[in-house]
Design a protein around this motif. Structure first.
Motif, PDB file in Angstrom:
ATOM      1  N   GLY A  38       0.685  -1.170   0.036  1.00  0.00           N
ATOM      2  CA  GLY A  38      -0.197  -0.039   0.045  1.00  0.00           C
ATOM      3  C   GLY A  38       0.852   1.234   0.110  1.00  0.00           C
ATOM      4  O   GLY A  38       0.329   2.062   0.513  1.00  0.00           O
ATOM      5  N   THR A  39       2.113   1.306  -0.334  1.00  0.00           N
ATOM      6  CA  THR A  39       2.849   2.472  -0.352  1.00  0.00           C
ATOM      7  C   THR A  39       3.257   2.715  -2.077  1.00  0.00           C
ATOM      8  O   THR A  39       3.374   1.729  -2.789  1.00  0.00           O
ATOM      9  N   LEU A 141      -2.615   4.895  -6.990  1.00  0.00           N
ATOM     10  CA  LEU A 141      -2.270   4.536  -5.668  1.00  0.00           C
ATOM     11  C   LEU A 141      -2.878   3.247  -5.172  1.00  0.00           C
ATOM     12  O   LEU A 141      -3.968   3.044  -5.540  1.00  0.00           O
ATOM     13  N   SER A 145      -3.175   2.706   0.643  1.00  0.00           N
ATOM     14  CA  SER A 145      -2.472   3.845   0.567  1.00  0.00           C
ATOM     15  C   SER A 145      -2.939   4.792   1.286  1.00  0.00           C
ATOM     16  O   SER A 145      -4.191   5.043   1.163  1.00  0.00           O
ATOM     17  N   THR A 147      -1.262   7.974   1.229  1.00  0.00           N
ATOM     18  CA  THR A 147      -0.909   9.131   0.520  1.00  0.00           C
ATOM     19  C   THR A 147      -2.348  10.041   0.256  1.00  0.00           C
ATOM     20  O   THR A 147      -3.299   9.820  -0.428  1.00  0.00           O
ATOM     21  N   GLY A 161      -6.965  -0.229  -5.499  1.00  0.00           N
ATOM     22  CA  GLY A 161      -6.501   1.219  -5.475  1.00  0.00           C
ATOM     23  C   GLY A 161      -7.373   2.232  -5.894  1.00  0.00           C
ATOM     24  O   GLY A 161      -8.424   2.204  -6.396  1.00  0.00           O
TER      25      GLY A 161
END
Length: 321
Positions: A38-39, A141, A145, A147, A161
């Motif tokens: 998830g990065t 993403l 994530s 972010t 995502g």
């Protein structure tokens, strides 16, 4: 259109349909692990971006696409196909409506033909179709994530995502704070693991949705008429598709992956055996090793030992025989 993110350290240009973005940034497996955790992010700025505006946009798209669009809630992601009159897949669209505009991203090299078709079908509907590829870039993403997503942009939230329709002018600045970049090869390896078909890879000029498991996800069976619906209904109600999508575990001792289009035969038939399928996408997965998606004839036994070129392969069922 080459991405400005190809200037990032370690970037290696992708080839084929994905040319224009990075294949990887120097460490394929690290990039896959990052996405699975998830990065990071994936630069998909080579994909086409098309918008549809106007008060008739949803009802008009409902008439043209395989997906139920007329009541699509704002913010809900969906995907849809455009079929030929014979039910063969011509376009795949990944969509979201933000309440005023339907945003879609499509495969590289397909937007011109898509736009021409949509323009030809406008008639008296109150819609406006626009190519936004020069102004907006798609950024992916991964699921999980955290972010930050800029305010005011369209976002497709899916189980795999989020796809961001980011102003192209903001791409480099966003990448600087979005975490480590992952190349398209990492993105593709996870797509193969998830058994998700892709236009131009799993499809050819005669592919119908049933062969790839696109019924339900991209094709709605309880909606009004659209081009190619007769074939969809006939296969769904009366028959079976001629081919089926499978997931393959490939022999890890081989140095090279079988390329797209590599013929598949039954191992028991030997090197001169008849062709029973083809590799559509192959990848090196950080946990599973070499894997692939393939199309095989529907009647191939699910426990049959296969050969993809010179590479031994064991199949997992994706689409039931």
């Amino acid at each position: 259109m080459k991405s400005p993110l190809l200037s990032l350290p370690g970037a290696v240009l992708a080839e084929g349909p994905d040319e224009g973005v990075a294949a990887h940034y120097g460490d394929l497996f690290r990039e896959q692990r990052a996405l699975a955790d998830g990065t990071g992010f994936v630069d998909l700025s080579h994909r086409g971006v098309v918008t549809v505006t106007g008060e008739d946009r949803l009802s008009w798209l409902h008439l043209l696409l395989t997906q139920h669009m007329s009541d699509l809630p704002a913010g809900r992601a969906t995907e849809a196909l455009i079929l030929s009159a014979n039910g063969h897949i011509e376009h795949a669209l990944y969509l979201v409506d933000d309440g005023e505009t339907v945003w879609a991203h499509v495969e590289p090299g397909t937007r011109e033909a898509l736009l021409a078709y949509l323009e030809s079908m406008k008639f008296f509907y109150r819609v406006e179709v626009t190519d936004r590829t020069d102004d907006f870039a798609v950024v992916h993403l991964p699921a999980g994530s955290i972010t930050e997503v800029p305010e005011g942009i369209a976002v497709r939230e899916t189980p795999y995502g989020r796809d961001l329709f980011l102003p192209r002018a903001d791409l480099e600045a966003y990448a600087a704070q979005a975490g480590p970049p992952a190349g398209i090869l990492a993105h593709e390896a996870l797509r193969v693991e998830q058994h998700r078909p892709r236009l131009g890879f799993e499809t050819d000029h005669r592919t119908i949705p049933h062969e790839l498991g696109w019924i339900g996800t991209a094709v709605h069976l309880q909606k009004g008429c659209y081009r190619g619906q007769e074939t969809v209904a006939r296969v769904q109600n009366l028959g079976k598709p001629p081919r089926r999508l499978v997931f393959l575990h490939l022999d890890g001792s081989e140095v090279r992956l079988p390329a797209h289009g590599t013929e598949i035969r039954l191992a028991d038939d030997g090197p001169d055996g008849r062709r029973i399928g083809v590799i559509t996408t192959s990848a090196r997965h950080y946990e599973l090793g070499p894997v692939a998606l393939a199309l095989v004839k529907r009647n191939v036994p699910v426990d049959a030992r296969l050969m993809a070129g010179d590479t031994a392969a064991a199949q997992e069922v994706v689409v039931e025989p």
